[in-house]
Write an enzyme that holds these catalytic residues in place. Structure first.
Site: not given
Lengths: 812, 61
Positions: A122, A125, A534, A706, A710
């Site tokens: 937010c 920070c 996958d 992933d 692949d």
């Protein structure tokens, strides 16, 4: 990594906190409801539960609060309460970066560094980081961009100061990673600014010419007394002087795109737009010079203004998605620890490692290079590389590939291949080959434009011929009427029909944690009839799951120790235990386990369990006077995998599973999820072949994967998706990157795409219908400038309103 | 009808001023961080004296 993570609303910081390519906090799952009786207080820094009487959950939090209070920035704790969902971060030991090679020396003697910031939640920070930096006398610039989550740091001094300054922020719990702005991003930035400037100029010109046009229309004698010819001429000339430079300036994006298409002997939507704008302007100029009334400057500029609004929004939505994807990748890329001949360790970028270099890989770290295991035995998780889900035991001399996760003790690897010789490079070559075979996808709007443009031009020609020959009108009047046909059919609504929908759909998906990277992906998604998954890391959870729980009390105790470790299995244990109170005095023995006093948590050997051999990933808990407890892990399907597979089927899609893993593992998961069409033991080439075989049958395939293995298949499929935990190369290739622990985003994306496509079709039908209705009027010579302006604006608005329906449907 | 000339010139000058102002704000990077700007106004700094070291608005792209 913040073990025992709290659920957070902000998907960026929740899903992005990975360390060196590890799955992020979001994948730990949310802690179970309800806390234990001993928990009555919250840590004064990070707010996680602590035992009664303690102020802090760990030493890191204590020192973070000390620093913040010591600098007089204690208001941070009050300010962050403005945003209910945010918590301070628990500082973690951060890995060291070789910052020097990212530092840019400025001509005025200052140094500059751009960093990606992880953990921003937010505005507080941003305030905290900037305030801390502002208190450093050497710092000349320190500003956080909250949209792109980047910190630009400038200072007077040496390169070594960078480590100190960055370390200062890191003690507060944020993670900073050097971020080199790639050339591509800079070009995107330039395009965005150019579009904005064009939009501003077009808006200025549209407002002013429209205002003057109202005067012209009113002064023609229908409403008030006609104004004199000299005044009329003045108004026309002022319009022309505003509109023409504006059109030349603001129309550049369209003219450039139309020219590029024509050069390749194709046509796209920008061709009729550009042609229409030029014709309208030219005709209006002629009318003005000859002192007549039919000028359409306002229509031409308003058209550009509307179209530019669409372009700017589209650019923003996609730019944001791409920037987020880049951020994800930057946070995961890690330096490699190279062992020098003198025994010291040098941190270097992956591209700086030479063949023959010895590389150190600590427990829980991803291996950054291809090489040979130099010594000792290792437990390796190769799921991202080969799709094999069970960790493999490796001995000295085994070949290991970049992307493999080290589950055991610290390893030494001798680099054998760099750059073009790695497995990764091989996959990139396969990707390029697959992409070149895929062929270009022609978007809906351009398909329509290819038929629309000739039809319109033919209409105009017929009108001219009709008036000139059949009606015997003078050439000038015939030309004017023919031009009116072109003006009224100027594809304003048509050109808006698709981008308007795309903007709404893309930003909706973005808010849901789905990053749509390619502009054509939405339309390709809508056509999908087969989904190929996958297995490892896609259908299954990227983090191993605990198989059964032998003893809840033991699990809680083990988890309270495991919280202190970043090891993947420790993190899996913590996520299984739910809410956890960290134990005190935990010492980590790298590659072996953790010890808290007499209690030990770790490998078989570390806990003194002599008999038997590990038959998979496991952790032992050993307490004095009690029998050792074993926690076994196995891969498990994602929470909603079975449900999503079923729902995809209900949508009429074929679901397939193609994996590189062994037959029994694949069959087990396929049976669990009810997928009867599966293939096991596929290498990258087999996967591409399977996808292309499906394409040959005329199927439109969505590939979800992933792993590095692949990535070529992702490129070969007609559209592709990757989870945010995927290998970098897969995320780069995929059209859609989704975040979170669930597969539901796939379903949402498919649904949104289908809805979007049907709204696109409606829009196209609406705008073409509008034009068809107006053409007879124009051909009959009845269209006047005010009618043209009204028709153009109202059809555009209609298309916009229809597109907004997509947003409303989504909310329900 | 000379009054219309004045009106045209005045209105166009004002509008051109608006356009220039927008271009200036775009050039100085005010559209680069929309989220940050929305949050920053919430945190006022008690030591916000005029002599404070200025952090240039263009610092982050």
């Amino acid at each position: 990594m913040r073990p025992g993570a709290w659920p957070r609303s902000d998907f960026m910081s929740a899903a992005v906190s990975p360390i060196a390519g590890m799955p992020s906090t979001a994948f730990l799952g949310e802690p179970a409801e309800g806390s234990r009786p001993t928990v009555t207080a919250a840590c004064a820094h990070c707010g996680s539960p602590v035992p009664t009487g303690q102020m802090y959950c760990c030493a890191g939090c204590a020192s973070a609060r000390d620093i913040i209070e010591g600098m007089g920035l204690g208001r941070y704790y009050a300010q962050r309460l403005l945003d209910a969902g945010s918590r301070a971060l628990r500082p973690e030991p951060a890995e060291r970066w070789d910052l020097a090679r990212h530092i840019v020396a400025k001509p005025d003697g200052t140094k500059e560094l751009t960093l990606a910031v992880d953990g921003l939640q937010c505005g507080a920070c941003v305030w905290l980081i900037e305030s801390v930096l502002a208190k450093e006398p050497a710092v000349t610039a320190g500003r956080v961009n909250m949209t792109t989550r980047r910190l630009r740091l400038g200072w007077n001094g040496t390169n070594d100061d960078a480590d100190r300054l960055v370390g200062r922020i890191e003690t507060l719990g944020y993670r900073l990673v050097p971020f080199d702005v790639p050339a591509l991003a800079a070009a995107r930035d330039r395009t965005g600014r150019m579009l904005m400037r064009s939009l501003a100029v077009a808006g200025f010109a549209a407002g002013n010419t429209m205002l003057i046009s109202v005067g012209i229309w009113a002064g023609q004698g229908h409403v008030i007394d006609p104004i004199g010819p000299a005044t009329m001429a003045l108004l026309h000339w002022v319009s022309a002087l505003i509109a023409m430079p504006a059109i030349a300036y603001a129309g550049r994006p369209f003219f450039a795109s139309a020219l590029a298409a024509l050069r390749q002997r194709r046509t796209n939507m920008d061709v009729p737009v550009s042609l229409g704008v030029w014709l309208v302007t030219g005709l209006s100029l002629m009318e003005t010079i000859q002192g007549r009334d039919h000028t359409y400057f306002d229509s031409a500029v308003t058209l550009l203004f509307f179209l530019l609004v669409g372009r700017v929004l589209d650019h923003r939505a996609r730019g944001q998605a791409r920037a987020t994807a880049e951020q994800l990748l930057a946070l995961r890329s890690a330096d490699v620890a190279v062992l020098q001949p003198d025994g010291s360790i040098r941190r270097a970028g992956q591209e700086q490692v030479a063949e023959g270099d010895m590389v150190l890989v600590t427990s829980g770290e991803r291996i950054g290079v291809d090489g040979i295991l130099a010594s000792g035995t290792a437990m390796l998780d190769t799921s991202l590389v080969t799709g094999e889900s069970v960790p493999v035991e490796a001995t000295a001399g085994t070949v290991v590939y970049a992307g493999t996760l080290n589950l055991g003790a610290t390893l030494t690897i001798r680099t054998t291949a760099t750059g073009g010789a790695t497995l990764l490079a091989e996959c990139v070559r396969l990707i390029e080959a697959a992409e070149s075979r895929r062929g270009r996808f022609v978007v809906l709007a351009d398909r329509v434009a290819q038929r629309y443009a000739p039809a319109v031009h033919l209409c105009a020609l017929l009108t001219f011929l009709w008036w000139f020959f059949a009606m015997g009108a003078p050439a000038e009047q015939a030309l004017l009427t023919a031009s009116a046909v072109l003006i009224i059919t100027c594809p304003c609504a048509l050109a808006l029909a698709v981008p308007a929908v795309q903007v709404i759909a893309t930003s909706r998906l973005f808010r849901g944690g789905m990053l749509l990277k390619s502009p054509t992906a939405l339309e390709r998604l809508a056509d999908v009839d087969t989904v190929v998954f996958d297995k490892t890391g896609t259908l299954t959870d990227p983090l191993p799951g605990l198989c059964g729980c032998p003893d809840p009390a033991a699990l809680r105790e083990a988890a309270s120790i495991a919280v202190s470790s970043r090891h993947p299995l420790a993190r899996a244990l913590v996520s299984a235990a739910g809410s956890v109170v960290p134990a005190e005095g935990v010492v980590e023995h790298p590659g072996q386990g953790l010890a808290a006093g007499d209690v030990r948590l770790g490998s078989r050997a570390f806990c003194g369990v002599a008999e038997g051999m590990a038959d998979g990933p496991e952790i032992w808990l050993c307490r004095p006077g009690q029998a050792p407890v074993r926690f076994r892990f196995d891969e498990r399907p994602r929470l909603d995998a079975a449900e999503i597979v079923g729902r995809l089927r209900n949508m009429g899609l074929t679901v397939k599973l193609i994996s590189g893993d062994r037959t029994e593992q694949v069959q087990r998961i396929a049976d669990q999820l009810g997928i009867d069409d599966w293939q096991a033991g596929c290498n990258p080439v087999d996967k591409v072949a399977a996808i292309e075989a499906l394409a040959k049958q005329g199927r439109k395939v969505l590939m979800v994967g992933d792993g590095i293995n692949d990535s070529p298949a992702l490129a070969a499929a007609s559209v592709s998706a990757s989870p945010a935990t995927a290998a970098d190369v897969s995320q780069t290739v995929a059209d859609l990157v989704f975040q979170g622990t669930k597969l539901e985003p796939i379903l949402i994306a498919l649904r949104t795409a289908r809805r979007a496509k049907s709204v696109m079709r409606q829009n196209l039908a609406l705008s073409i219908g509008y034009n068809i209705a107006m053409v007879p009027l124009a051909a009959a010579g009845l269209v006047t400038p005010w009618l043209a302006a009204a028709a153009m604006s109202s059809s555009s608005l209609m298309v916009m309103v229809n597109s907004l329906r997509l947003n409303r449907d989504a909310k329900q | 009808m000379t009054v219309i000339l004045f009106l045209l010139i005045i209105s166009l000058t004002i509008a051109a001023g608006g356009l220039w102002f927008f271009m200036w704000s775009l050039r100085s990077g005010q559209y680069d961080d929309m989220d940050g700007a929305a949050n920053r106004i919430l945190f006022d700094d008690p030591n916000d004296a005029p002599a404070r070291k200025k952090i240039p608005a263009r610092a982050v792209r």
